[in-house]
Design a protein around this motif. Sequence first.
Motif, PDB file in Angstrom:
ATOM      1  N   ALA C  85       0.787  -1.081   0.115  1.00  0.00           N
ATOM      2  CA  ALA C  85      -0.129   0.066  -0.012  1.00  0.00           C
ATOM      3  C   ALA C  85       0.837   1.208   0.116  1.00  0.00           C
ATOM      4  CB  ALA C  85      -0.908   0.010   1.133  1.00  0.00           C
ATOM      5  N   ASP C  86       0.329   2.242  -0.945  1.00  0.00           N
ATOM      6  CA  ASP C  86       1.324   3.489  -0.805  1.00  0.00           C
ATOM      7  C   ASP C  86       0.443   4.688  -0.497  1.00  0.00           C
ATOM      8  OD1 ASP C  86       3.297   4.935  -1.562  1.00  0.00           O
ATOM      9  OD2 ASP C  86       3.132   5.001  -3.668  1.00  0.00           O
ATOM     10  N   LEU C  87       0.479   5.155   0.469  1.00  0.00           N
ATOM     11  CA  LEU C  87      -0.154   6.416   0.812  1.00  0.00           C
ATOM     12  C   LEU C  87       0.789   7.512   1.117  1.00  0.00           C
ATOM     13  CD1 LEU C  87      -2.757   5.239   3.275  1.00  0.00           C
ATOM     14  CD2 LEU C  87      -3.258   5.469   1.078  1.00  0.00           C
ATOM     15  N   PRO C  88       0.455   8.677   0.928  1.00  0.00           N
ATOM     16  CA  PRO C  88       1.446   9.915   1.237  1.00  0.00           C
ATOM     17  C   PRO C  88       1.942   9.833   2.911  1.00  0.00           C
ATOM     18  CG  PRO C  88      -0.773  10.884   0.370  1.00  0.00           C
ATOM     19  CD  PRO C  88      -0.811   9.090   0.365  1.00  0.00           C
ATOM     20  N   GLU C  89       3.120   9.757   3.135  1.00  0.00           N
ATOM     21  CA  GLU C  89       3.430  10.068   4.469  1.00  0.00           C
ATOM     22  C   GLU C  89       3.222   8.913   5.285  1.00  0.00           C
ATOM     23  OE1 GLU C  89       3.291  14.053   6.066  1.00  0.00           O
ATOM     24  OE2 GLU C  89       3.031  14.767   4.296  1.00  0.00           O
ATOM     25  N   LEU C  90       3.021   7.566   4.763  1.00  0.00           N
ATOM     26  CA  LEU C  90       2.656   6.518   5.510  1.00  0.00           C
ATOM     27  C   LEU C  90       3.655   6.081   6.442  1.00  0.00           C
ATOM     28  CD1 LEU C  90       0.722   3.985   5.934  1.00  0.00           C
ATOM     29  CD2 LEU C  90       2.172   2.999   3.936  1.00  0.00           C
ATOM     30  N   LYS C  91       3.683   5.691   7.632  1.00  0.00           N
ATOM     31  CA  LYS C  91       4.513   5.405   8.466  1.00  0.00           C
ATOM     32  C   LYS C  91       4.627   3.730   8.115  1.00  0.00           C
ATOM     33  CE  LYS C  91       4.524   9.156  11.496  1.00  0.00           C
ATOM     34  NZ  LYS C  91       3.487   9.925  11.064  1.00  0.00           N
ATOM     35  N   VAL C  92       5.901   3.301   7.875  1.00  0.00           N
ATOM     36  CA  VAL C  92       6.057   1.795   7.415  1.00  0.00           C
ATOM     37  C   VAL C  92       6.999   1.421   8.646  1.00  0.00           C
ATOM     38  CG1 VAL C  92       6.589  -0.022   5.903  1.00  0.00           C
ATOM     39  CG2 VAL C  92       5.359   1.989   5.266  1.00  0.00           C
ATOM     40  N   PRO C  93       6.557   0.652   9.709  1.00  0.00           N
ATOM     41  CA  PRO C  93       7.628   0.192  10.697  1.00  0.00           C
ATOM     42  C   PRO C  93       8.181  -1.244  10.059  1.00  0.00           C
ATOM     43  CG  PRO C  93       5.189  -0.396  11.442  1.00  0.00           C
ATOM     44  CD  PRO C  93       5.271   0.224  10.189  1.00  0.00           C
ATOM     45  N   PRO C  94       9.437  -1.426  10.715  1.00  0.00           N
ATOM     46  CA  PRO C  94       9.984  -2.628  10.166  1.00  0.00           C
ATOM     47  C   PRO C  94       9.250  -3.663  10.988  1.00  0.00           C
ATOM     48  CG  PRO C  94      11.499  -1.557  11.755  1.00  0.00           C
ATOM     49  CD  PRO C  94      10.319  -0.667  11.594  1.00  0.00           C
ATOM     50  N   HIS C  95       8.833  -4.833   9.717  1.00  0.00           N
ATOM     51  CA  HIS C  95       8.046  -5.906  10.473  1.00  0.00           C
ATOM     52  C   HIS C  95       8.895  -7.275  10.055  1.00  0.00           C
ATOM     53  CE1 HIS C  95       3.870  -7.891   9.495  1.00  0.00           C
ATOM     54  NE2 HIS C  95       4.573  -8.518  10.802  1.00  0.00           N
ATOM     55  N   PRO C  96       9.761  -7.727  10.983  1.00  0.00           N
ATOM     56  CA  PRO C  96      10.266  -9.034  10.629  1.00  0.00           C
ATOM     57  C   PRO C  96       9.438  -9.976  11.160  1.00  0.00           C
ATOM     58  CG  PRO C  96      10.862  -7.840  12.989  1.00  0.00           C
ATOM     59  CD  PRO C  96       9.916  -7.146  12.466  1.00  0.00           C
TER      60      PRO C  96
END
Lengths: 145, 291, 777
Positions: C85-96
């Motif tokens: 998903a691509d949203l402006p200013e989306l926060k993407v946390p690392p997800h191991p």
Amino acid sequence: MKIQGNQTITAPREKVFRVLVDPQAIARLLPGCEELEPAGADTYDVKLKLGIAALSGSYQGTVKLAEQRPPERLRLEVTSRGPWGFADGAGTLELEEKKGKTLVHYAGEVKVGGMIASIGQRLLEGAARLVIGQFFKNLEKEASA
Amino acid sequence: MIPRGFDYFSPQTLEEALALVAEHGAEAKLLAGGHSLLPMMKLRLAAPGVLIDLGRISDLRAIREEGEQIVIGAMTTHAEIEKSGLLRRRAPLLAEAAAEIGDVQVRNRGTLGGALAHADPAADYPAAVLALDAELTLVSQRGTRTVAAQDFFVDLLTTALEPGEILTEIRFAADGPRTGSAYLKLHQPASGFAIVGVATRVQLDSKGKCEATAVGVTGVAPKAYRATQVERALKGKALNERIIAQAAGKAAAGVEPLSDLHASARYRKAMAEVFTRRALALALERARRRQ
Amino acid sequence: MMTKTRWVGKPLKRKEDPRLIQGLAHYVDDLALPGLRYAAIVRSPHAHARILGIRFAAALESPGVVAVLTGEDIRGKLGMVPVAADLPELKVPPHPPLALDKVRYVGEPVAVVVGDSRYRARDAAELVEVDYEPLPAVTNPEKALEKNSPLVHEQFKTNQACLWKLEGGFPDKAFKQAHRIVRQRFTNQRLIPVAMEPRGVVAQYDAGEELLTVWSSTQIPHLLRTQIAAMLGVPEMRVRVIAPEVGGGFGSKLNVYGEEALVAHLAMKLGRPVKWIESRRENFLSTIHGRDQINEVEVAVKRDGTLLALRCRIVADLGAYHQLLTPAIPTLTGLLLLGAYKIPAVKIEYVGVFTNKMATDAYRGAGRPEATFLIERMMDLVAMELKQDPAEIRLKNFPQPKDFPYATPTGVIYDSGDYAAALKKALAQVGYKKLRQEQKRLWKQGRYLGVGLSSYVEICAMGPSSQMPAGGWESATVRIEPTGKVTVLTGSSPHGQGQETSFAQLVAEELGLTPDDVIVIHGDTKAVPYGIGTFGSRATAVGGTAVYLSLQKLKQKLTRMAAHLLGVAPEQVVIGEGELFVKGKPRQAKKFLEVVQAAYVAKTLPPGFEPGLEATSFFEPSNFTFPFGTHVCVVEVERETGDVHIRRYVAVDDCGRVINPLLVDGQVHGGIVQSIGQALFEEAVYDENGQLVTGELMDYAIPRAWDVPRFETSRTVTPSPVNPMGVKGVGEAGTIGATPAVVNAVVDALRPLGIRDIAMPLKRERLWELFQKKRAR
């Protein structure tokens, strides 16, 4: 889960309080307690076999007797963890003198996690009542002896 | 299903089973239909070291008449009880309760004895066997004893069964004339267990007055119970809608109802009243038809 | 297109069914490989905790155990779980795939144990001891937005993951001019998809061929291959993904899960095939959930009930980490929020929030059921406040057939529709006027009958690639074999939808064969050209169109070949049943097989004719499709218990042209059942400590056969102009359309109590309480 209620013990308040803070006695009060070892100030490591009927398992945990105000008030903190997750409880016991007997008011909260929390909902309250019932039955036996 | 390891025995006779139970003690669990035990083992909430499967002991699987008594073996399945012509004719209450258990698959495998010995607080049978004043036969190597249903259910998942004992059969009186019964239940939508289940029996005297009633209630408290205050309120009365409704108000008198995700204590109490009233009214209607 | 219909439109039973019914189908867990090892995963019992240490020596020494891995063992070796998903200013946390340092939801994988049997693996998993330092958890998204809330990901200094806004027309002006503003706060509660088959993965690495094969219960084999290759750092052509029989997905398998890469990693590391099968409990805890939005909606209306504008704030609980599409789902709610109505202005604000819960993502309908629920509940509230009939208020606000294509202020363009026709048909079928009279009569007797409408529109056939995160097209290869039989290779990945049957019908129709002459192959990246997969009601409208386009290419080739053999011009050749003949001269014919063989033996070919009969197409849709319909639910609520009895359920759906009405009915039935689930029963409940208390089917209520009525389904047919077949898609119509019909019916039944809204699920006790309150007043 919130827990709250009253229970009358046929023994004087001082006696009931003494039993509640006596490590030897606590081992007999806690349902399913198999081992109890001192581990610091008013804190004990315990091994519990908790459960009902086929649903029993071994737990490692601690018991802490906090906020002691003899002979009227005591805070009991129990943590335990086993293969199904954990069960932590904390609550206060207030002891009220009633004509030579003791009315124990108890109030506290139990947090359960892991397996027990996610599949035991239907039986949780009944199980808690059962364990509390056992605790007070043991207390009655110890204090009135 | 991925349980912990266990030893498995399938005795062919009751004697063999009793010997195994005596030998393995608390480590052993009896396997009947497995519909409570196996799910717990699947989750590893239960991990017995020994399973003693009673499924091959054919003597424990029968429904028969002994004079005015009905005797049902502990390994009789819910489906067999549900469909028994004998029960439907002579004592339909237990069959009606059996028909309300779980779903078809559960009823095809689950057994009367397994369900009673498990003593789930929301199981259907306990209400019915209480209302039937059934007697349960408990056998061990020490001998045989009989326990009244009232005394069998001790607490949540706890019964009067002693170590080494096997529940082998239950017995109760067939319905006499002017007797009607009914089991009505409010299902918990997820599990199908009873939020409230009420089993009633109404016996009328020759003048049409209430000679006796029996009301067993399950799902409400940690164990099923007889609503004795309801029964007392009806005894000797010419029953009508109003009297039944009044009496049903005492369906949960003296019990502290359970509360969980699916129903609060308040709701359980209210439903105990509603279903007691409905079950009594239905039993009365049936009793009147059996003059 | 199709004028004759020998096969298209026929209610054929599914070709898939015999193997499924007889237990002959092969699911992931049926796969037996020599030397297979079994993985068991240790999961967090805490919603939020620091991992202080993991002791696994005892597990490693346990009999049969070959490996124990923790997050530290894969740090830097295995990529993060991807989000598309691509949203402006989306926060993407690392997800191991295995937690590092901290756990953030109950069920998060912490370690994996591999053993030589699944029993021994599970036994050993119990011996892994993890020391946790529990941290305060946050499970309520609104509380998570408060200043002093525990932070799920400290580095962001906020739990707000994204903020998305949409505005069209002049909403604020419209609200100023409105005769009345109708407001309501709703909750679209969290749901658990509960596919019948849980997830499962088997991976095998062939070191000689350097080929990693991954069998996974997935809806998107190709996308999964791309992502696994990236996570493992293996070239994509060295990875083969196979989706064997998949026992349902409902969107929960439209994803890339850490376990899929983890099992692949283990197979490569151990040089042995490894299997992991999810338990039902794991399925509840750690397969994506759906919905979970809090919605504040307001509608501006004119005195006559004409809608002027809608404003909505969406607070979406995204859970602890993003899965593939997590933050994108609520944007679909926004796009569809105007429903089937001509509302000239809109303003939407969507706030995505991290909480200590499992991620939400696409669950059947994916954002659109939420939208339909909101707008359809609002329509009833508008009707209630203006004292108008709910059917009239809907009819008044529908766009007319001449308005299509209809551009909504949210930016989507509804392709075709006749919304009034579906509504009127549904009202006639249910006997609406009589029901209203009956309702008044019963109210007087203290009985509570209710009629609920839902006139929905949905966004289907996903979709134009410009608006999709990873391509919205679909591929299909159709090959006429030398024996005259046909193999279809589709990039769609059906898992219950029945395309093995409907695509075969399509082929039979176009080529003059029977469906038995056709096999449809899907789900194997080695066999099938790159495809996108099955989700978003796209398999027929996009995947089917790709098949259709390939068939047109083959038909051209066949007619050219036949013309060559018959000595006529290609335009003169017609495809008949099992043969090709000269138009107007049916005796002048060549058997189908004869033509096919000529194309393969290639002794005499038309000039420039390539031998063989195979065609591949990639269909890129120009727009979504917009199926619609009206559902009517009739309920009676029992006063004493609060029990809801569904007396009737009428569904009029319009999914454009229909290839197999039996399949359409099946999709509609299943969808309605899941909708009834949301309306009446289902709710994933986390307690304030983040424990999922509805962790099994014993406590999470999905509808049973006895909970649902007999459905009265029928259709209107408005072909879509978006694709040549005119199909729209129907995989989600039931879940998108039905929930508000049920809720509207119950609220309608309880109107005498002065009820305006009731929170889902409409549990008995909740309704019983309303009766109690009324009695107390």
